[in-house]
Design a protein around this motif. Structure first.
Motif, mmCIF file in Angstrom:
data_model
loop_
_atom_site.group_PDB
_atom_site.id
_atom_site.type_symbol
_atom_site.label_atom_id
_atom_site.label_comp_id
_atom_site.label_asym_id
_atom_site.label_seq_id
_atom_site.Cartn_x
_atom_site.Cartn_y
_atom_site.Cartn_z
ATOM 1 N N LYS A 1 42.067 47.750 24.634
ATOM 2 C CA LYS A 1 40.741 47.243 24.308
ATOM 3 C C LYS A 1 39.749 48.387 24.250
ATOM 4 O O LYS A 1 40.012 49.494 24.747
ATOM 5 N N LEU A 2 38.608 48.129 23.628
ATOM 6 C CA LEU A 2 37.541 49.096 23.481
ATOM 7 C C LEU A 2 36.237 48.454 23.940
ATOM 8 O O LEU A 2 35.847 47.405 23.422
ATOM 9 N N ASP A 3 35.586 49.082 24.915
ATOM 10 C CA ASP A 3 34.298 48.615 25.412
ATOM 11 C C ASP A 3 33.203 49.501 24.824
ATOM 12 O O ASP A 3 33.258 50.738 24.931
ATOM 13 N N VAL A 4 32.199 48.860 24.226
ATOM 14 C CA VAL A 4 31.114 49.572 23.563
ATOM 15 C C VAL A 4 29.793 49.056 24.125
ATOM 16 O O VAL A 4 29.625 47.842 24.310
ATOM 17 N N CYS A 5 28.858 49.978 24.368
ATOM 18 C CA CYS A 5 27.527 49.571 24.805
ATOM 19 C C CYS A 5 26.538 50.685 24.505
ATOM 20 O O CYS A 5 26.921 51.858 24.357
ATOM 21 N N PHE B 1 24.972 44.269 24.283
ATOM 22 C CA PHE B 1 25.262 45.660 23.986
ATOM 23 C C PHE B 1 24.621 46.658 24.929
ATOM 24 O O PHE B 1 25.060 47.784 24.996
ATOM 25 N N TYR B 2 23.564 46.301 25.627
ATOM 26 C CA TYR B 2 22.847 47.284 26.426
ATOM 27 C C TYR B 2 23.458 47.365 27.813
ATOM 28 O O TYR B 2 23.733 46.346 28.454
ATOM 29 N N ALA B 3 23.674 48.603 28.277
ATOM 30 C CA ALA B 3 24.284 48.824 29.586
ATOM 31 C C ALA B 3 23.456 48.113 30.670
ATOM 32 O O ALA B 3 22.217 48.073 30.578
ATOM 33 N N PRO B 4 24.098 47.516 31.662
ATOM 34 C CA PRO B 4 25.534 47.599 31.962
ATOM 35 C C PRO B 4 26.399 46.599 31.196
ATOM 36 O O PRO B 4 27.597 46.522 31.446
ATOM 37 N N ASN B 5 25.807 45.798 30.311
ATOM 38 C CA ASN B 5 26.590 44.858 29.526
ATOM 39 C C ASN B 5 27.357 45.622 28.456
ATOM 40 O O ASN B 5 26.858 46.591 27.877
ATOM 41 N N VAL B 6 28.566 45.172 28.179
ATOM 42 C CA VAL B 6 29.415 45.836 27.196
ATOM 43 C C VAL B 6 29.959 44.799 26.233
ATOM 44 O O VAL B 6 30.095 43.615 26.562
ATOM 45 N N PHE B 7 30.243 45.259 25.045
ATOM 46 C CA PHE B 7 30.880 44.427 24.027
ATOM 47 C C PHE B 7 32.327 44.883 23.920
ATOM 48 O O PHE B 7 32.603 46.055 23.649
ATOM 49 N N THR B 8 33.236 43.973 24.153
ATOM 50 C CA THR B 8 34.651 44.314 24.216
ATOM 51 C C THR B 8 35.344 43.931 22.922
ATOM 52 O O THR B 8 35.193 42.806 22.432
ATOM 53 N N VAL B 9 36.110 44.870 22.399
ATOM 54 C CA VAL B 9 36.931 44.638 21.216
ATOM 55 C C VAL B 9 38.385 44.679 21.668
ATOM 56 O O VAL B 9 38.890 45.733 22.072
ATOM 57 N N GLU B 10 39.031 43.531 21.648
ATOM 58 C CA GLU B 10 40.432 43.439 22.062
ATOM 59 C C GLU B 10 41.309 43.873 20.890
ATOM 60 O O GLU B 10 41.793 43.056 20.104
ATOM 61 N N ALA C 1 47.638 41.857 16.963
ATOM 62 C CA ALA C 1 48.735 40.902 17.156
ATOM 63 C C ALA C 1 48.431 39.558 16.516
ATOM 64 O O ALA C 1 49.283 38.667 16.518
ATOM 65 N N GLY C 2 47.234 39.375 16.004
ATOM 66 C CA GLY C 2 46.880 38.104 15.372
ATOM 67 C C GLY C 2 46.389 37.067 16.345
ATOM 68 O O GLY C 2 46.138 35.930 15.950
ATOM 69 N N ALA C 3 46.247 37.410 17.646
ATOM 70 C CA ALA C 3 45.787 36.440 18.640
ATOM 71 C C ALA C 3 44.266 36.377 18.611
ATOM 72 O O ALA C 3 43.594 37.379 18.341
ATOM 73 N N PRO C 4 43.678 35.220 18.889
ATOM 74 C CA PRO C 4 42.212 35.118 18.929
ATOM 75 C C PRO C 4 41.655 35.937 20.079
ATOM 76 O O PRO C 4 42.214 35.954 21.179
ATOM 77 N N THR C 5 40.565 36.607 19.822
ATOM 78 C CA THR C 5 39.961 37.475 20.841
ATOM 79 C C THR C 5 39.045 36.720 21.785
ATOM 80 O O THR C 5 38.658 37.261 22.817
ATOM 81 N N ASP C 6 38.663 35.497 21.425
ATOM 82 C CA ASP C 6 37.767 34.729 22.289
ATOM 83 C C ASP C 6 38.527 33.737 23.150
ATOM 84 O O ASP C 6 37.955 32.779 23.653
ATOM 85 N N THR C 7 39.807 33.941 23.320
ATOM 86 C CA THR C 7 40.610 33.002 24.089
ATOM 87 C C THR C 7 40.378 33.200 25.580
ATOM 88 O O THR C 7 39.994 34.280 26.039
ATOM 89 N N ALA C 8 40.618 32.163 26.346
ATOM 90 C CA ALA C 8 40.356 32.190 27.789
ATOM 91 C C ALA C 8 41.395 33.035 28.504
ATOM 92 O O ALA C 8 42.582 33.011 28.175
ATOM 93 N N ILE C 9 40.932 33.796 29.497
ATOM 94 C CA ILE C 9 41.840 34.555 30.358
ATOM 95 C C ILE C 9 41.968 33.914 31.730
ATOM 96 O O ILE C 9 42.818 34.314 32.518
ATOM 97 N N GLY C 10 41.134 32.942 32.011
ATOM 98 C CA GLY C 10 41.218 32.276 33.302
ATOM 99 C C GLY C 10 40.014 31.384 33.536
ATOM 100 O O GLY C 10 39.170 31.179 32.659
ATOM 101 N N VAL C 11 39.958 30.865 34.750
ATOM 102 C CA VAL C 11 38.911 29.914 35.127
ATOM 103 C C VAL C 11 38.215 30.421 36.379
ATOM 104 O O VAL C 11 38.870 30.865 37.335
ATOM 105 N N LEU C 12 36.891 30.369 36.350
ATOM 106 C CA LEU C 12 36.097 30.689 37.528
ATOM 107 C C LEU C 12 35.805 29.417 38.313
ATOM 108 O O LEU C 12 35.412 28.405 37.734
#
Length: 1507
Positions: A378-382, A427-436, A442-453
């Motif tokens: 992944k790539l984090d940009v801010c 986009f402004y630090a400390p917030n980052v925009f992540t590019v998976e 791999a063709g997978a959606p980038t906005d898919t859930a990784i878990g539940v809080l």
């Protein structure tokens, strides 16, 4: 030759009657007129001649022979004019052949569509909207300076290899050489010129060498300084700027065309109804590329992280760094958005122009690497700071009359603030925009859930209102991610600055980059709610510790603290397949809770007749469990809309989840009509997707179908959603008998591995065996039960090497799919699998799956009884009542769902199918008639499903508890604990490792978790709840690390807590701990193997009485014998040595734990003690413990045998046994259910008397009289001379018992008569009603209490006239009756006449006297004293006679052991004590017969009281 005559101006149709030549001329003329070349050939010409004729008639543009030389000349001229460094002159190369001429004549080429969403497509020949066509720029203009000159080299450096100069020895050598050469020149008489030549050569070589040394030093210093500069300095990027100057003219039009085509498609769907269209008329980024000023690299980062700071600028109007040619050809950025007002031809376009854009800023790039392709995860940009930007905005007037509105006061700053406000959270630090990147490729959606809080808001403290005149706030809190849409909201607490919410909310997240924001508002009835402040929590902290509890978050408003919030934040990840060390991929375990990704792809053939113009503007509304999710976008004027939009929602109970979708047509101000709808159960949807079916016909419409998919992401939630709804009821249990392993891999550098087996169900550890230390061929011989939920699951047996430090290591594993053992009948009932076939399979180890070692085991499957759960039925009734009332959330529910059974009945499903409404439409709001019809249809379908499935059994609680084998399901609701950071564990019966464990992180904690354990024998089963300190392992009854413990029998505990939340108190060293728990019980259709019964394990007490006729081993014809007992190869007891006798009387006792009577190797060996050398063997005898009847004393005479088991004259040993059935906890050294190696013996009890006993009559309890055995022995007894006092029947019974215990007679496993029905045949379905059960009530500290058995016969089982001389020292037996002992001291004779004779009574092994008689002087005394002592029936007492003297001290005259008479006869006894004899009477009275004043209060059993 070819005829190229010009075509006629007009072509008239001639008569049909023409000659052949005339017809050919007509064809030629028509072809010429149509633009098609036509040729005439000589019919008699050869093919070569015809080819030459065609070549002469070919157009010049198509003649490659003519164009090729010209093309070659053009290429050569271009190459000659090019500069030496390979740069071009900047002119675009022109193709010599037009594209149309490259195709063969007459070839049909299908042109691509020139439109995108109804507008002309940018690019591919149409570059007007992008500014210019892709071209090559001038490379000469890109460089502002000449190339640098190369470094000068000496002749020696250019012709001599580097290995011959530059080192210290080279320099030393040339100095020595110059000296020697000068000496040689002088010696031979050469002139000064030769000296100068030699010195010049040496100086040149030395200079070259020194230059290299200096260069190496400089390089080393530069490298060291570069490492320091990386942390502070920046690097220039002129090389990439030079590349961008050349690349920008090529790429800028392409990216502009891509933006135009993408934005036009988006704008066409978002155009309001009063506008005709919105499109990008022009999008031009300008001729000057962006510039990268410098980059800063961080060297000190993790190994898989690359971190850089880039400064960039985009200033197209700045011409200071441009050449004159670039300035002349400059084009500034320009964006024209055309807004067309009106409809069709009655519309007018108005351009909105944004031009002369420029900006600059600093950005941070953080790249996370990975091993698999594409190697970047992944790539984090801010932005490190808000970027600066400028522009010219002309909303009206166009290019000619447009005016920049940025000059209006305040407008420019307002626009800047709005831009920063929208970009800042992303986009402004400390917030980052992540590019998976990995997911994107791999063709997978980038906005898919990784878990539940799981966010639990406990309370807030000290909330302050920003307005001092607003009074006390009415606070409530909202939860969002990075201050975006509100995801959850708490209740409002009125008039409180310290509110207590105590609410738990669940939030789906797709990355850890966005912070969790909790906004606190002050509720107002009339005006808008006022924000009191915001508390934030960085989610990246959850990557290290997913359980963050008792967080104190500051509420901030205008950079001031406005209070605090106490909250818990827990993260539950989406479960993914696990790749083992050997490369095997473990499947995702099945769970009933998770995240559902519901995707609405597209519709086709929608019913256009519902629109007046035949074109619809459809949109879709998805539903999950009748809850409407956000609708899709509106697709304008199409009957085949494509959405491709996904929604994610948390599902707490997958087996009852339902999906639905409703398609509507957007009508603006009018009501939107329904075009069609569809509804289906989630399980049915997933099953169809597995078969490749994703298109469904819409209901309630003439035509139309929809494509939709569902993706299930399992999550192991704990809490409100992870409670009963998240628990999947098992269909049965797998019985796994792990016998042994052979040839395991040794991973230890010194010693051997310490193996144990763990059983994983779908990748999750469920059970494990004990550990065998330092053994590569362990014999576990252990039976484990694993509840299973589906035939699709698989068991994994993994042999692990236990490590004291670090993680345990795998020694190999094997997989066992369950489909082979789980079968169903036609009615859905599961069949038991009881073959128990012995299997020996190779273990696979490592990624190459090489076999290493073998595991031997057996498996069996036993189904659960399909019991109806009253709680689920009640819940189903409530749902049915709610469904029958109408619609929910805008959609009618599909009627009542038939209550499913506790146990799923379909193979591969988590629950029984009760409803399938895939073609049932959702009725419109208010359609009561349609809703009632739908309910009736669903009821009928559900009833049919229930009829086809297995029958459910409805049992009362009493009937439910009649089943001995079952699964106990416990729900831990909440608790109050004396310590935090500890573990709550549930242990069953003889298990060393807990069946369930959970982490306690705070003193007051809501747990809401469910576990399960196996009960083999409900009547005898014991359950233990204990709390232990964190990171501490507990074996056996260690008290050091226990915080609290509560132990009791399972039957009474179930009666108290069955479907009834109950508070249990666990007392410990730091106070009380309270746990609220509710239990369920699921019977298992299983007949327990007798070897697994509690009757096969327990505590064995052995009384070593005496022996006779032992062989003589010493020269004096005597021996010094002692006894040694071994259990499974381990010595458990050794008696004292009796000197110089062949008829020893030991009168000692001990007790030890027996894990399995049937598998125990118990042996007695008699030795002759020698002062020097090894002791001599006298005889041995095996002992068959299976022949002993539990809770009954057994007197045996063991005939000793030789070393090889031969029968001979080796003498006899008299022993007395008593076996108490009880659970024996397995030990890590290898004790198991069926035996195995028993390394840790039970507690050895010392000899009963401090003074050696002179005879055996004192311990015989009336069996042997006096010392006749010493005189004759057993072998010399006869019917006529029977001085033992036993009648012939008793002697015959003693002889039969002795043979059985000695192994000379096979009697099988002896069980009490009351337990015989437990092992009856499976066909006997009727059981007698159980009365009082044989249970043992236990205190929280674990001490045994008395029992009153009735249902299984008397477990005490005392043989008449036989005394128990081997009770546990001072401890009441768990298998004996409680009551009191009445001891009457009568008289004593034979003691010294000068002695002051006093009798004292105490418990065996204890030092405290319970009773002292009066002291009477004389050898013969009469006491006639009586005392009562509370005890158990088999309690052992010590009678001690002393000479009581106050001045000189007491003197021991002798002591002996005695037991109580519980026969009721109350006969007097006379025993030998030292030199004298004592007459007394000791009678036991059971608790029921004791007087009310003497009896103990009745104690509760089970896990005690409910609060």
């Amino acid at each position: 030759m070819a005829d190229t005559a010009p075509p006629p101006q007009q072509y008239d149709v001639e008569p049909v009657n023409k000659s052949k030549k005339e017809v050919e001329e007509d064809i030629a003329r028509s072809g010429k007129e149509s633009g098609i070349p036509t040729f005439k050939f000589d019919t008699d010409a050869s093919p070569e001649e015809k080819a030459a004729q065609a070549k002469k008639g070919m157009p010049e543009a198509l003649d490659l022979s003519k164009t090729a030389p010209k093309l070659k000349e053009f290429i050569d001229a271009s190459a000659a004019a090019a500069p030496p460094n390979g740069t071009t002159n900047g002119s675009a190369p022109q193709s010599a052949v037009s594209p149309s001429a490259s195709s063969a004549p007459g070839t049909a080429v299908t042109p691509a569509s020139p439109y995108v969403n109804g507008h002309p497509k940018a690019g591919d020949g149409n570059w007007e909207r992008t500014g210019w066509e892709p071209r090559f720029g001038s490379m000469a203009d890109a460089f502002g300076a000449d190339t640098s000159s190369a470094d000068h080299q000496t002749w020696v450096e250019s012709h001599l290899d580097e290995k011959f100069f530059g080192d210290w020895y080279h320099n030393a050598g040339v100095i020595v050489f110059s000296c020697l050469a000068t000496w040689f020149v002088t010696k031979v008489g050469l002139g000064l010129v030769w000296v100068i030549i030699v010195l010049s050569c040496c100086a040149t070589y030395y200079r070259t060498s020194i230059r290299r040394v200096r260069r190496n030093i400089r390089d080393d210093l530069n490298r060291e300084f570069a490492k320091t500069r990386l942390d502070s300095d920046v690097e220039s990027l002129e090389w990439i700027n030079s590349f961008l100057v050349k690349f920008w003219p090529i790429y800028a039009p392409v990216i502009s065309a891509t933006v135009i085509n993408t934005v036009d498609g988006i704008l066409s769907t978002a155009t309001p109804g009063f506008l005709d269209s919105i499109k990008l008329e022009t999008f031009n980024l300008g001729s000057k590329p962006p510039r990268l000023e410098h980059v800063k690299t961080y060297a000190k980062t993790e190994e898989d992280i690359v971190e850089m700071d880039w400064k960039f600028s985009f200033t197209p109007k700045d011409v200071s760094d441009m050449t004159s040619k670039q300035i002349a050809n400059q084009k500034n950025p320009k964006v024209v958005l055309e807004v067309r007002v009106g409809k069709g031809i009655a519309s007018k376009g108005f351009p909105i122009i944004v031009e002369d854009m420029q900006f600059q800023g600093r950005m941070k790039f953080k790249i996370k690497l990975q091993i698999p392709f594409p190697h970047i995860e992944k790539l984090d940009v801010c932005f490190l700071e808000p970027p600066e930007f400028d522009y010219v905005l002309k909303p009206v007037g166009g290019d000619m009359f447009g005016v920049d509105i940025g000059f209006l006061p305040g407008l420019n700053s307002f626009i800047r603030e709005m831009v920063h406000a929208n970009l800042g959270p992303m986009f402004y630090a400390p917030n980052v925009f992540t590019v998976e990147l990995a997911k994107m490729l791999a063709g997978a959606p980038t906005d898919t859930a990784i878990g539940v809080l799981q966010v639990t808001l406990h309370r807030a403290h000290g909330l302050k209102n920003t307005d001092k005149f607003s009074g006390t706030p009415d606070p409530y809190a909202t939860i969002s991610l990075n201050n975006r849409a509100v995801l959850a909201k708490t209740k409002t607490i009125h008039e409180s600055a310290d509110p207590r919410w105590n609410e738990t909310k669940f939030v789906i997240i797709n990355s850890f980059n966005d912070p969790l924001t909790i906004n606190v508002f002050d509720y107002n009835d009339i005006r808008k709610d006022k924000e009191l402040g915001t508390a934030t929590f960085a989610l990246d902290q959850l990557e290290k510790d997913p359980m963050q509890e008792n967080l104190t978050l500051e509420v901030i408003s205008n950079n001031k603290q406005r209070g605090t919030i106490v909250a818990d934040v827990k993260f539950f990840p989406v479960l993914k397949p696990v790749t083992l060390d050997d490369g095997t991929v473990e499947p995702v375990p099945e769970t009933n809770t998770g995240v559902l990704r519901y995707t609405i792809h597209q519709c086709k053939d929608l019913d256009g007749s519902k629109s007046m113009v035949g074109q619809l503007s459809p949109y879709a509304i998805p539903y999950v469990n009748d809850k409407a999710l956000p609708q899709t976008k509106i697709m304008k004027r199409t009957n085949n809309p494509i959405w491709g939009e996904s929604r994610e929602i948390i599902v707490g109970n997958r087996k009852t989840a339902k999906l639905a979708v409703r398609i509507k047509d957007d009508r603006g101000l009018q009501a939107d009509p329904v075009l069609g709808e569809y509804k289906i159960k989630l399980d049915d949807m997933l099953e169809r997707m597995a078969k490749g079916q994703d298109w469904f016909d819409l209901a309630g419409a003439k035509t139309g179908s929809i494509k939709m998919t569902a993706e299930w992401k399992p999550v192991e939630l704990k809490g409100a959603l992870g409670g009963s709804g998240g628990y999947v009821t098992p269909i049965g249990v797998m019985r796994v008998h792990l016998q042994n392993a052979r040839g395991l891999k040794n991973l230890e550098a010194m010693g051997k591995s310490d193996p144990y087996v763990r059983i994983l169900l779908s990748g999750i550890e469920k059970r494990r065996t004990v550990t065998f230390f330092n053994d590569l061929n362990p014999d576990w011989d252990e039976v484990l039960y694993v509840p299973v939920h589906s035939a699709k699951e698989k068991l994994t047996f993994e042999v692990m090497d236990e490590e004291k430090m670090g993680k345990d290591r795998s020694l190999g594993h094997l997989d066992l799919p369950l489909a082979e053992f789980i079968k169903q009948q036609e009615n859905g009932e599961f069949l038991p699998y009881e073959e128990k076939e012995l299997r020996s399979e190779n273990l696979v180890y490592g990624s190459k799956k090489t076999p290493k070692g073998k595991l031997t085991y057996t498996v069996a499957f036993y189904p659960c009884l399909n019991v109806a759960d009253p709680e689920e039925e009640e819940e189903a009734k409530k749902e049915e009542a709610a469904n029958s009332s109408g619609t929910v959330s805008g959609a009618t529910t599909p009627g009542p769902v038939s209550p499913g059974p506790v146990t799923p009945r379909k193979s591969g499903e988590s629950s029984q199918e009760t409803l399938n409404v895939e073609s049932v439409p959702i009725a419109d709001e208010g359609a009561a008639a349609d809703a009632s019809d739908l309910v009736a249809d669903v009821k009928e379908e559900a009833a049919q499903k229930a009829a086809d499935g297995p029958p459910k059994v409805r049992l009362t609680p009493d009937e439910l508890l009649q089943h001995d084998c079952g699964i106990i399901v416990f729900k831990i609701i909440e608790g109050s604990f004396s310590q935090k950071d500890c573990h709550l564990e549930v242990l069953m019966d003889d298990h060393l490792h807990p069946s369930y464990t959970t982490k306690i992180r705070q003193k007051q904690q809501k747990i809401d978790d469910i576990g399960e354990a196996i009960v083999r024998e409900l009547e005898w089963s014991k359950i233990t709840l204990r709390i232990r300190e964190d990171k501490k392992e507990i074996e056996g009854d260690e008290e050091e690390h226990l915080v609290g413990r509560l132990k009791g029998n399972t039957f009474d505990t179930l009666k108290q807590c069955l479907n009834n939340p109950t508070v249990l108190t666990l007392r410990g060293k730091d106070g009380e701990n309270k746990v609220k728990i509710s239990l369920k019980y699921i019977p298992i259709q299983m007949k327990l193997d007798p070897r697994e019964s509690v009757n096969n394990m327990g505590t064995l007490r052995v009384d070593v009485l005496d022996a006779s006729n032992l062989p003589a081993a010493d020269r004096n014809g005597k021996s010094d014998p002692y006894c040694s007992f071994e259990l499974n190869g381990e010595k458990v007891f050794k008696s004292k040595v009796q000197k110089k006798t062949l008829h020893p009387a030991w009168n000692e006792f001990f007790e030890t734990k027996i894990p399995s009577r049937t598998g125990a190797d118990f042996k007695l060996t008699v030795y002759d003690w020698d002062m020097a050398g090894d002791d001599d063997f006298l005889g041995q005898s095996p002992i068959n413990l299976a022949a002993l009847e539990p809770f009954k004393q057994t007197l045996v005479n063991l005939k000793l045998r030789g070393k090889r088991g031969e029968v001979g004259d080796y003498g006899e040993v008299r022993l007395r046994f008593m076996f108490r059935s009880d659970y024996v906890t397995r030990s890590r050294q290898g004790s198991s259910t069926f035996g195995g190696t028993f390394a840790v013996p039970g507690k050895i009890v010392a000899a009963g008397a401090a003074v050696p006993l002179k005879g055996v009559g004192l311990a015989a309890g009336g069996v042997m009289k006096g010392a006749s055995f010493l005189k004759h022995g057993f072998s010399r007894k006869s019917k006529e001379d029977n001085s033992s006092g036993l009648d012939p029947n008793e002697l015959r019974e003693l002889e039969e018992t002795s043979k059985a215990v000695a192994g000379e007679k096979d009697v099988g496993l002896v069980v009490p008569e009351g337990m015989a029905d437990k092992y009856a045949s499976a066909s006997d379905n009727e059981r007698e009603e159980r009365g009082n059960r044989l249970t043992r009530s236990l205190t929280p500290s674990g001490r045994n209490r008395a029992v009153t058995p009735t249902g299984f016969g008397s477990p005490h089982g005392r043989t008449k006239s036989i005394s128990s001389v081997y009770s546990t020292s001072g401890s009441p037996s768990p298998g004996a009756d409680a009551g009191k002992a009445t001891i009457r001291l009568i008289s004593a004779t034979g003691f010294p006449s000068s002695a002051n004779v006093q009798a004292r009574i105490r418990l065996a092994g204890k030092s405290k006297d319970l009773y002292k008689s009066k002291g009477i002087k004389g050898g013969n005394v009469n006491w006639e004293e009586t005392t009562s002592i509370p005890c158990t029936a088999d309690q052992q007492f010590l009678l001690k006679i002393i000479d009581d003297h106050f001045i000189r001290g007491d003197k021991d005259l002798g002591e002996t052991l005695f037991v109580l008479d519980d026969t009721g006869a109350g006969t007097e006894k006379e025993v030998q004590v030292g030199e004298g004899r004592v007459r007394f009477k000791a009678v036991f009275t059971a608790g029921s017969q004791a007087s009310p004043t003497d009896s103990k209060k009745k104690r509760k059993s089970g896990l005690l009281r409910r609060n």
